[in-house]
Design a protein around this motif. Structure first.
Motif, PDB file in Angstrom:
ATOM      1  N   ASP A 156     -13.142  14.991  39.749  1.00 53.81           N
ATOM      2  CA  ASP A 156     -14.264  14.528  38.933  1.00 53.81           C
ATOM      3  C   ASP A 156     -14.389  15.334  37.639  1.00 53.81           C
ATOM      4  O   ASP A 156     -14.703  14.773  36.584  1.00 53.81           O
ATOM      5  CB  ASP A 156     -15.568  14.615  39.729  1.00 53.81           C
ATOM      6  N   ARG A 157     -14.128  16.641  37.711  1.00 61.69           N
ATOM      7  CA  ARG A 157     -14.188  17.445  36.487  1.00 61.69           C
ATOM      8  C   ARG A 157     -13.144  16.986  35.474  1.00 61.69           C
ATOM      9  O   ARG A 157     -13.373  17.036  34.264  1.00 61.69           O
ATOM     10  CB  ARG A 157     -13.990  18.925  36.816  1.00 61.69           C
ATOM     11  N   ALA A 158     -12.006  16.536  35.970  1.00 58.50           N
ATOM     12  CA  ALA A 158     -10.938  16.076  35.076  1.00 58.50           C
ATOM     13  C   ALA A 158     -11.205  14.688  34.513  1.00 58.50           C
ATOM     14  O   ALA A 158     -10.846  14.398  33.362  1.00 58.50           O
ATOM     15  CB  ALA A 158      -9.609  16.072  35.831  1.00 58.50           C
ATOM     16  N   MET A 159     -11.857  13.821  35.299  1.00 56.12           N
ATOM     17  CA  MET A 159     -11.892  12.402  34.968  1.00 56.12           C
ATOM     18  C   MET A 159     -13.249  11.882  34.513  1.00 56.12           C
ATOM     19  O   MET A 159     -13.334  11.083  33.559  1.00 56.12           O
ATOM     20  CB  MET A 159     -11.427  11.609  36.197  1.00 56.12           C
ATOM     21  N   VAL A 160     -14.313  12.260  35.170  1.00 58.21           N
ATOM     22  CA  VAL A 160     -15.613  11.618  34.975  1.00 58.21           C
ATOM     23  C   VAL A 160     -16.142  11.827  33.555  1.00 58.21           C
ATOM     24  O   VAL A 160     -16.168  12.946  33.040  1.00 58.21           O
ATOM     25  CB  VAL A 160     -16.639  12.135  36.004  1.00 58.21           C
ATOM     26  N   VAL A 190      -1.703   1.282  42.545  1.00 57.08           N
ATOM     27  CA  VAL A 190      -2.313   1.393  43.878  1.00 57.08           C
ATOM     28  C   VAL A 190      -3.836   1.285  43.781  1.00 57.08           C
ATOM     29  O   VAL A 190      -4.486   0.640  44.615  1.00 57.08           O
ATOM     30  CB  VAL A 190      -1.902   2.716  44.547  1.00 57.08           C
ATOM     31  N   ALA A 191      -4.418   1.885  42.737  1.00 62.77           N
ATOM     32  CA  ALA A 191      -5.874   1.866  42.560  1.00 62.77           C
ATOM     33  C   ALA A 191      -6.379   0.545  41.993  1.00 62.77           C
ATOM     34  O   ALA A 191      -7.600   0.326  41.919  1.00 62.77           O
ATOM     35  CB  ALA A 191      -6.307   3.009  41.650  1.00 62.77           C
ATOM     36  N   ALA A 199     -11.787   6.352  31.041  1.00 63.22           N
ATOM     37  CA  ALA A 199     -12.291   7.016  32.241  1.00 63.22           C
ATOM     38  C   ALA A 199     -13.816   6.941  32.315  1.00 63.22           C
ATOM     39  O   ALA A 199     -14.383   6.804  33.399  1.00 63.22           O
ATOM     40  CB  ALA A 199     -11.821   8.470  32.262  1.00 63.22           C
ATOM     41  N   ALA A 200     -14.467   7.025  31.165  1.00 65.00           N
ATOM     42  CA  ALA A 200     -15.929   7.007  31.143  1.00 65.00           C
ATOM     43  C   ALA A 200     -16.506   5.692  31.656  1.00 65.00           C
ATOM     44  O   ALA A 200     -17.671   5.639  32.065  1.00 65.00           O
ATOM     45  CB  ALA A 200     -16.443   7.277  29.730  1.00 65.00           C
ATOM     46  N   ALA A 201     -15.707   4.626  31.646  1.00 62.39           N
ATOM     47  CA  ALA A 201     -16.195   3.309  32.069  1.00 62.39           C
ATOM     48  C   ALA A 201     -15.950   3.028  33.550  1.00 62.39           C
ATOM     49  O   ALA A 201     -16.338   1.969  34.045  1.00 62.39           O
ATOM     50  CB  ALA A 201     -15.528   2.224  31.227  1.00 62.39           C
ATOM     51  N   LEU A 202     -15.328   3.946  34.262  1.00 60.47           N
ATOM     52  CA  LEU A 202     -15.031   3.710  35.664  1.00 60.47           C
ATOM     53  C   LEU A 202     -16.305   3.684  36.505  1.00 60.47           C
ATOM     54  O   LEU A 202     -17.181   4.542  36.354  1.00 60.47           O
ATOM     55  CB  LEU A 202     -14.091   4.801  36.200  1.00 60.47           C
ATOM     56  N   PRO A 204     -18.365   3.919  40.236  1.00 59.78           N
ATOM     57  CA  PRO A 204     -18.189   4.805  41.389  1.00 59.78           C
ATOM     58  C   PRO A 204     -17.101   4.325  42.351  1.00 59.78           C
ATOM     59  O   PRO A 204     -16.314   5.140  42.851  1.00 59.78           O
ATOM     60  CB  PRO A 204     -19.572   4.801  42.046  1.00 59.78           C
ATOM     61  N   ASP A 205     -17.033   3.010  42.591  1.00 63.23           N
ATOM     62  CA  ASP A 205     -15.996   2.485  43.484  1.00 63.23           C
ATOM     63  C   ASP A 205     -14.609   2.688  42.882  1.00 63.23           C
ATOM     64  O   ASP A 205     -13.665   3.040  43.587  1.00 63.23           O
ATOM     65  CB  ASP A 205     -16.239   0.994  43.750  1.00 63.23           C
ATOM     66  N   GLU A 206     -14.479   2.466  41.586  1.00 67.57           N
ATOM     67  CA  GLU A 206     -13.186   2.658  40.927  1.00 67.57           C
ATOM     68  C   GLU A 206     -12.770   4.129  40.940  1.00 67.57           C
ATOM     69  O   GLU A 206     -11.586   4.441  41.131  1.00 67.57           O
ATOM     70  CB  GLU A 206     -13.253   2.128  39.494  1.00 67.57           C
ATOM     71  N   LEU A 207     -13.724   5.028  40.761  1.00 69.91           N
ATOM     72  CA  LEU A 207     -13.415   6.455  40.852  1.00 69.91           C
ATOM     73  C   LEU A 207     -12.941   6.828  42.245  1.00 69.91           C
ATOM     74  O   LEU A 207     -12.003   7.622  42.404  1.00 69.91           O
ATOM     75  CB  LEU A 207     -14.638   7.284  40.462  1.00 69.91           C
ATOM     76  N   ASP A 208     -13.576   6.262  43.266  1.00 64.18           N
ATOM     77  CA  ASP A 208     -13.150   6.512  44.643  1.00 64.18           C
ATOM     78  C   ASP A 208     -11.696   6.067  44.834  1.00 64.18           C
ATOM     79  O   ASP A 208     -10.882   6.801  45.412  1.00 64.18           O
ATOM     80  CB  ASP A 208     -14.039   5.762  45.628  1.00 64.18           C
TER      81      ASP A 208
END
Length: 286
Positions: A156-160, A190-191, A199-202, A204-208
């Motif tokens: 999350d620190r890298a992506m969110v 795969v995702a 990344a900012a538009a992802l 919660p489900d997409e981040l998972d």
């Protein structure tokens, strides 16, 4: 470009094969590989190898009591073994052209470890340091998804919240270590995510999904490469790809045609149905 699964298999092989052996000679064929000119690789002659490890996409060979030979494989670098005075081993290049040796380390029994570079420009680099973090790229490395301690918080620190394309963040070594063009394509497939989405538009489900696929893809590939001879790692990587390098082939999930798109200075691959809701991304300009 060598990425963490293949580099891990390489350092496992180097550690098993070189540990305890003495470096009897160093031949620097291309001077541009030397990145610590005041401390050249030739300074390691007479020292014994104490092990090998991976740092992101770098090879770290422990030599003597405290020294480290750090090798950046760059875009087209790799390693091979040869008997001193013997022929260059066969290559997996379809054209049959073996990549040139840029630096060679002769061991006490006459075996030679060569680092090669198949690119049009020298991307291979070697440092001799007391601490691997003296190499700037290693000092800046982010957390490694292959590390058993890698956590969702690290991810999350890298992506969110990043206002940057997801694929670019995956390949940004300061954010996540060890992933390059090929495995980022595989992770995103795969995702089921577009490589050009920010990344900012992802959601919660997409981040998972992205977290699960990031860890799952690289850990599975690392496990699958263990024990593969170093001259067979590139073919093994290519054979295992679902979308990367599969332009024009059928997606293994939905059957749509895998497409190219332009990314930075290279080309990457994706499935329109699985990843972009049918939208075709811009092709690499000719």
């Amino acid at each position: 470009m060598p990425e963490s699964p293949e580099v891990q298999a390489l350092v496992d092989d180097l550690g098993a094969r070189l540990t305890g052996r003495e470096i009897s000679d160093v031949d620097v064929v291309e001077f541009r590989v030397e990145k610590t000119r005041g401390r050249p690789p030739s300074s390691l002659v007479g020292e014994r190898v104490r092990g090998a490890s991976r740092r992101g996409k770098h090879v770290d060979i422990g030599v003597g009591d405290t020294q480290h030979l750090v090798v950046s494989l760059g875009r087209h670098g790799w390693a091979r073994y040869r008997v001193e005075g013997g022929d260059v081993p066969p290559t997996d290049d379809p054209a049959g052209v073996a990549p040139p040796t840029l630096i060679a380390f002769t061991l006490d029994d006459g075996e030679v470890l060569e680092f090669t570079d198949a690119g049009d420009w020298v991307s291979l680099g070697c440092w001799v340091v007391d601490d691997p973090t003296d190499v700037p790229a290693i000092a800046k490395l982010g957390p490694d998804p292959v590390d058993p301690g890698f956590s969702r918080a690290d991810f999350d620190r890298a992506m969110v919240g990043r206002r940057k394309q997801v694929k670019a963040v995956l390949q940004e070594q300061e954010s996540l270590a060890g992933i390059g063009n090929a495995y980022s394509d595989e992770i995103l497939h795969v995702a089921k995510l577009s490589p050009v989405g920010h990344a900012a538009a992802l959601t919660p489900d997409e981040l998972d999904r992205l977290f699960d696929s990031t860890v799952g893809v690289v850990v599975h590939a690392t496990d699958a490469r263990r024990g593969v001879p170093i001259d067979g790692l590139k073919p093994a990587k290519i054979a295992a790809m679902r979308v990367h390098g599969r332009t024009g082939e059928a997606c293994p999930v939905c059957g749509d045609t895998i497409r190219d798109f332009s990314f930075a200075s290279t080309t990457a691959q994706y499935c329109p149905t699985c990843q972009t809701h049918g939208e075709l991304l811009p092709l690499k300009s000719q």
